[in-house]
Write an enzyme that holds these catalytic residues in place. Structure first.
Site, PDB file in Angstrom:
ATOM      1  N   LYS A 156       0.845  -1.185   0.000  1.00  0.00           N
ATOM      2  CA  LYS A 156       0.000   0.000   0.000  1.00  0.00           C
ATOM      3  C   LYS A 156       0.887   1.244   0.000  1.00  0.00           C
ATOM      4  O   LYS A 156       1.808   1.367   0.816  1.00  0.00           O
ATOM      5  CB  LYS A 156      -0.912   0.003   1.229  1.00  0.00           C
ATOM      6  CG  LYS A 156      -2.002  -1.050   1.208  1.00  0.00           C
ATOM      7  CD  LYS A 156      -3.090  -0.713   0.214  1.00  0.00           C
ATOM      8  CE  LYS A 156      -4.274  -1.653   0.345  1.00  0.00           C
ATOM      9  NZ  LYS A 156      -5.361  -1.309  -0.591  1.00  0.00           N
ATOM     10  N   ASP A 182      -0.103  -0.758  -4.717  1.00  0.00           N
ATOM     11  CA  ASP A 182      -1.468  -0.234  -4.722  1.00  0.00           C
ATOM     12  C   ASP A 182      -1.445   1.215  -4.247  1.00  0.00           C
ATOM     13  O   ASP A 182      -1.168   1.507  -3.091  1.00  0.00           O
ATOM     14  CB  ASP A 182      -2.353  -1.079  -3.804  1.00  0.00           C
ATOM     15  CG  ASP A 182      -3.812  -0.641  -3.834  1.00  0.00           C
ATOM     16  OD1 ASP A 182      -4.148   0.278  -4.600  1.00  0.00           O
ATOM     17  OD2 ASP A 182      -4.615  -1.226  -3.093  1.00  0.00           O
ATOM     18  N   ASP A 231      -9.181  -0.379  -9.712  1.00  0.00           N
ATOM     19  CA  ASP A 231      -9.923  -0.822  -8.534  1.00  0.00           C
ATOM     20  C   ASP A 231     -11.107   0.114  -8.316  1.00  0.00           C
ATOM     21  O   ASP A 231     -12.230  -0.166  -8.728  1.00  0.00           O
ATOM     22  CB  ASP A 231      -9.015  -0.878  -7.316  1.00  0.00           C
ATOM     23  CG  ASP A 231      -9.736  -1.342  -6.048  1.00  0.00           C
ATOM     24  OD1 ASP A 231     -10.928  -1.699  -6.129  1.00  0.00           O
ATOM     25  OD2 ASP A 231      -9.127  -1.342  -4.967  1.00  0.00           O
ATOM     26  N   LYS A 253     -14.315  -6.764  -6.596  1.00  0.00           N
ATOM     27  CA  LYS A 253     -14.586  -6.905  -5.163  1.00  0.00           C
ATOM     28  C   LYS A 253     -16.089  -7.012  -4.978  1.00  0.00           C
ATOM     29  O   LYS A 253     -16.851  -6.194  -5.497  1.00  0.00           O
ATOM     30  CB  LYS A 253     -14.035  -5.710  -4.378  1.00  0.00           C
ATOM     31  CG  LYS A 253     -12.524  -5.594  -4.400  1.00  0.00           C
ATOM     32  CD  LYS A 253     -12.040  -4.389  -3.616  1.00  0.00           C
ATOM     33  CE  LYS A 253     -10.522  -4.289  -3.615  1.00  0.00           C
ATOM     34  NZ  LYS A 253     -10.036  -3.073  -2.915  1.00  0.00           N
TER      35      LYS A 253
END
Length: 340
Positions: A156, A182, A231, A253
């Site tokens: 991250k 990410d 995303d 997701k």
């Protein structure tokens, strides 16, 4: 899925909170617990269960999700199909929890696991990423070293000028793993260009969501040496057209798209358009990972490590071994006779 039965269902809805082992940081957010909505559908013989976390950056939380389901209590208890849910509720955590509860219920009614109801092959353990939260480079390197079993790590990042050093530090600590970065919408074209040489040097395989939602045009002509994954920019199948020619990977997701039914629709539509598939999670327990694990069989990238962050998981639970996640039918989506 089959048509709803005549027997009236009993709907139960509750909110649960599971504390994290330690605080987790990404661009603009710090998490100390997972709050989830639990939906149960009981027909008097078997009970189906679903878990939804919601989408924090859309202010889609269990406290807003619960009223959405309660408003449909009579319709739900009368019996609906998962296809009908697509019109009754918007994409998000409420529909995810309810949709997954219906799939779990149907698996128990039919005596067949969900993957079989979907016409898929028997599942196998899936290589999954393990996530290192954004922090100082040396802290992230230490966290990466602790992930002894990991064969793939997702880093991250955040919206400052330290991301190149973060990536270098993690790669130095773990030269053995597959690596992705990410950004959680934290980059600009200039900051991504500045960090990209370090990403290439470190062997980063995928860069996820570098730019903010609404700035997808920044991807035009990017010619990135590393594949870009979307995303936040892809919530459900309706978002696919705007991403063609801009990204190579679509992160699915269930909390974003609103359940397994839409996730399968999104996966099939994305593959038809030539995208590679990734399955991810918004956090949660094994009850959230299990339906995503079904989708994972279609994906080249799997990011299903949510339970490793919580202090206590469900029983039975998914398991992690040799960098892979395994989900027995007994966790969710299996026949009533399934055992761990």
């Amino acid at each position: 899925m089959t048509e709803p039965r005549n027997a009236r269902l009993k709907l139960r809805v509750r909110i649960e909170k599971l504390p994290l082992v330690q605080a987790f940081h990404i661009t603009g957010y710090t998490f100390t617990e997972f709050e989830m909505l639990i939906v149960e559908l009981d027909d008097g013989e078997v009970c189906g269960r679903g878990e939804g976390i919601g989408v924090y950056y859309r202010r889609d939380t269990p406290s807003t999700m619960q009223p959405q389901i309660e408003a449909l209590r009579d319709v739900i208890e009368s019996g609906v199909t998962c296809e009908q849910l697509l019109d009754l509720l918007p994409a998000g955590g409420a529909r995810n929890a309810l949709d997954c509860a219906f799939w779990d219920l149907e698996a128990k009614r039919q005596g067949q696991p969900v993957w079989q109801l979907l016409g898929m092959q028997a599942p196998r353990p899936l290589l999954t990423t393990f996530t290192v939260g954004a922090d100082d480079p040396e802290v992230m390197a230490d966290e990466a070293r602790k992930l002894l079993d990991a064969r793939a790590i997702k880093i991250k990042l955040t919206n400052d000028d330290g991301n190149a050093e973060r990536v270098r530090a993690v790669r130095a600590a773990r030269p053995d793993v597959w690596l992705m970065a990410d950004a959680n919408q934290g980059f600009t074209p200039d900051s991504l260009a500045a960090a990209m040489p370090a990403f290439v040097e470190a062997g980063v395989a995928v860069v996820e969501q570098p730019f903010p939602v609404g700035q997808e045009a920044w991807l035009d002509g990017l010619d990135s040496p590393i594949p870009i994954a979307a995303d936040e920019s892809v919530q459900d199948h309706h978002d696919l057209p705007k991403l063609e020619g801009r990204v190579k990977v679509i992160n699915i997701k269930l909390d974003k798209c609103g359940g397994l039914t839409e996730a399968m629709r999104l996966a099939n539509a994305a593959r038809e358009r030539g995208f590679e598939l990734m399955v991810g999670n918004m956090g949660g327990s094994s009850w959230s990972m299990a339906p995503a694990f079904v989708v994972g069989a279609m994906c080249s990238v799997v990011d299903l490590d949510g339970p490793v962050f919580i202090s206590a998981d469900r029983t039975p639970s998914v398991s992690y071994r040799d960098g892979r996640i395994w989900c027995p039918d007994s966790v969710w989506g299996g026949p009533a006779t399934a055992v761990a």
